[in-house]
Design an enzyme around this catalytic site. Structure first.
Site, PDB file in Angstrom:
ATOM      1  N   TYR A   1       0.818  -1.208   0.000  1.00 12.00           N
ATOM      2  CA  TYR A   1       0.000   0.000   0.000  1.00 12.00           C
ATOM      3  C   TYR A   1       0.856   1.264   0.000  1.00 12.00           C
ATOM      4  O   TYR A   1       0.708   2.137  -0.865  1.00 12.00           O
ATOM      5  CB  TYR A   1      -0.942  -0.010   1.209  1.00 12.00           C
ATOM      6  CG  TYR A   1      -1.819   1.207   1.315  1.00 12.00           C
ATOM      7  CD1 TYR A   1      -2.896   1.395   0.454  1.00 12.00           C
ATOM      8  CD2 TYR A   1      -1.580   2.183   2.278  1.00 12.00           C
ATOM      9  CE1 TYR A   1      -3.705   2.522   0.545  1.00 12.00           C
ATOM     10  CE2 TYR A   1      -2.387   3.306   2.381  1.00 12.00           C
ATOM     11  CZ  TYR A   1      -3.442   3.467   1.519  1.00 12.00           C
ATOM     12  OH  TYR A   1      -4.235   4.587   1.602  1.00 12.00           O
TER      13      TYR A   1
ATOM     14  N   LYS B   1       1.470   3.930  -3.102  1.00 15.17           N
ATOM     15  CA  LYS B   1       1.027   5.308  -2.876  1.00 15.17           C
ATOM     16  C   LYS B   1       2.200   6.282  -3.052  1.00 15.17           C
ATOM     17  O   LYS B   1       2.032   7.381  -3.599  1.00 15.17           O
ATOM     18  CB  LYS B   1       0.427   5.469  -1.474  1.00 15.17           C
ATOM     19  CG  LYS B   1      -0.924   4.813  -1.274  1.00 15.17           C
ATOM     20  CD  LYS B   1      -2.018   5.391  -2.149  1.00 15.17           C
ATOM     21  CE  LYS B   1      -2.723   6.552  -1.517  1.00 15.17           C
ATOM     22  NZ  LYS B   1      -3.871   7.020  -2.345  1.00 15.17           N
TER      23      LYS B   1
END
Length: 489
Positions: free
Chosen positions: A237, A241
């Site tokens: 994640y 990002k």
């Protein structure tokens, strides 16, 4: 800040991606309730057509209890009228060109109307498969930017990221943008296009090999984690990002861009009402598992700061930042939105409050008896492994061996093995957050606060975590909200 921000939202046309997400819901409710004179809200969700998008928004957004205050104010009919006048459902997918909008007329209207684009779309799992995470978190960011550049009058792109793009750094962490290809490990550079090709090639290979859906899922998840760790990030994640931020920073041109980096987002502290939450966030999985008596041992350094921030404060910061940088051509500003710098709370205090809450309000087990949780914490991974191996792993392995001789023990073995694996997976996922040693600098947001305090508006449109009484928030708002809105009895 409230008057200024509400005036700013008047007559604006805003696109919100990931509109069915937790944070986006809080944002949409806030805009519709406090500024019904917003011109239009284009709400993008994954759906096959406009009708499906409309149904999904109704079911996953407007039907939620979050909207009870606005319903109380203007009634169900009033809300339905407001939605039909102001909200345009958009079936789309930010991982695709033109953000996946195939309706040419709708696309044309959006390009002509939109003033502000808020990209809140993101994967919901730390361990998402690589192709999916890259598509949404990384290339989704550039697809939204490219769409913004095609619009006739976009004055701002606001992108929601996460404070934890910093990886496992310690000390004072600044609101600093990433350079293209920058990594957290050595002098290695990451080539984002190469990462996408790698994911695509691996997926193609798995399809050609006739792998099952489950096998494909696991291999793609493992690849993602391997690549993240290669470059110094703890999970898929935050890695994907961070790459999304790189693309935005590199290709933004003169487009005013704001990157919001929230820490761990928790339930609303006041607006529209205290304690609304949806889904299990990082801290909440631990709280709920503890309350249910499922969590016996966990990795956490009780002396480290637990950086959490209520959802409505994040939304307030988003609106305030948008108002500040609207029309600010060429600007690229990053805002940490958290509490560790202004009002730090250590995990020890959270642990004590969690124990006290469930002593005062224990959950009831299947046997009708009150659950009495018991949790042991270890502050380092080495200590945690030694403890869990001796206390759980080895006994479960022995039970597994016995079950091959005595089949009647099979169900007991599988039950305990499943619980152990679930606990270990939780520890693995949350390790970067529960032993995190960093403090997030929030100078940019503090400057904005001071500016708005001079206008005597900050008090009304709160972004300042100094006002949070953590004991009151956890004991009377957050855990109660978690039990009310998330826990399925």
């Amino acid at each position: 800040m409230e008057a200024t921000c509400l005036q700013f939202l008047e007559n604006k046309t805003i696109l919100v991606t990931g509109a069915s997400g937790f944070l986006a819901k809080v944002l949409v409710e806030r805009i519709l309730r406090l500024q019904p004179n917003v011109k239009k809200l284009y709400l993008l969700v994954r759906a096959s057509d406009k009708k499906s998008a409309e149904q999904r928004l109704y079911k996953e957004v407007f039907k939620k209890e979050l909207f009870r205050v606005i319903k109380r104010n203007i009634g169900d009919e009033g809300l339905n009228t407001l939605i039909s006048e102001k909200v345009v459902p958009v079936p789309g997918d930010i991982s695709l060109k033109d953000i996946g909008v195939h309706d040419a007329n709708l696309l044309q209207d959006m390009m002509q109307d939109i003033d502000i684009i808020i990209n809140s779309a993101a994967t919901t799992r730390f361990d998402e498969r690589y192709d999916v995470a890259l598509g949404i978190n990384t290339f989704g960011a550039i697809n939204v930017l490219n769409f913004a550049k095609k619009c006739l009058k976009p004055k701002l792109l606001l992108h929601v990221s996460t404070a934890y793009v910093c990886g496992e750094r310690s000390g004072h962490i600044l609101e600093k943008p990433f350079a293209m290809g920058e990594t957290l490990k050595g002098k290695n550079k990451v080539d984002i296009n190469t990462e996408m090709r790698l994911a695509e090639q691996k997926l193609k290979q798995l399809i050609e090999q006739g792998c099952s859906k489950e096998q494909t899922e696991q291999v793609m998840k493992d690849l993602a984690l391997k690549r993240a760790k290669l470059y110094g990030w703890p999970n898929t994640y935050v890695f994907t990002k961070a790459m999304g931020e790189m693309l935005l920073g590199h290709y933004r041109g003169s487009m005013p861009t704001v990157i919001i980096r929230p820490t761990i987002i928790t339930s609303t502290i006041s607006d529209p009402f205290p304690g609304w939450i949806e889904g299990l966030k990082t801290v909440d999985s631990v709280i709920l598992s503890y309350g249910k008596g499922m969590l016996k041992c966990f990795l956490v350094d009780q002396k480290t700061v637990c950086d959490i921030i209520p959802a409505d404060m994040v939304v307030n910061a988003m609106i305030a930042a948008a108002a500040e940088h609207f029309h600010d051509s060429g600007s690229h500003t990053i805002y940490h939105v958290g509490s560790s710098n202004q009002n730090p709370m250590i995990y020890k205090k959270l642990y004590e409050m969690m124990i006290r809450y469930f002593m005062e309000s224990p959950l009831v087990g299947r046997n009708g008896m009150h659950i009495v949780p018991n949790l042991t914490t270890k502050s380092t991974m080495a200590r945690f492994r030694v403890y869990t191996n001796l206390r759980y792993k080895i006994p479960i392995q022995v039970l597994g061996l016995l079950s091959t001789i005595l089949p009647s023990l099979r169900d007991t073995y599988e039950h305990h093995n499943r619980k152990f694996k679930m606990a270990m997976r939780m520890v693995k996922l949350y390790k970067p957050y529960v032993i995190f040693k960093g403090i997030f600098d929030d100078k940019n947001l503090e400057t904005l606060r001071i500016k708005n305090e001079a206008k005597e508006t900050e008090k009304l449109f709160g972004t300042n975590p100094k006002c949070i009484d953590w004991e009151d928030y956890f004991m009377n708002t957050h855990i109660h909200g978690l039990m009310t809105h998330v826990f399925k009895k």
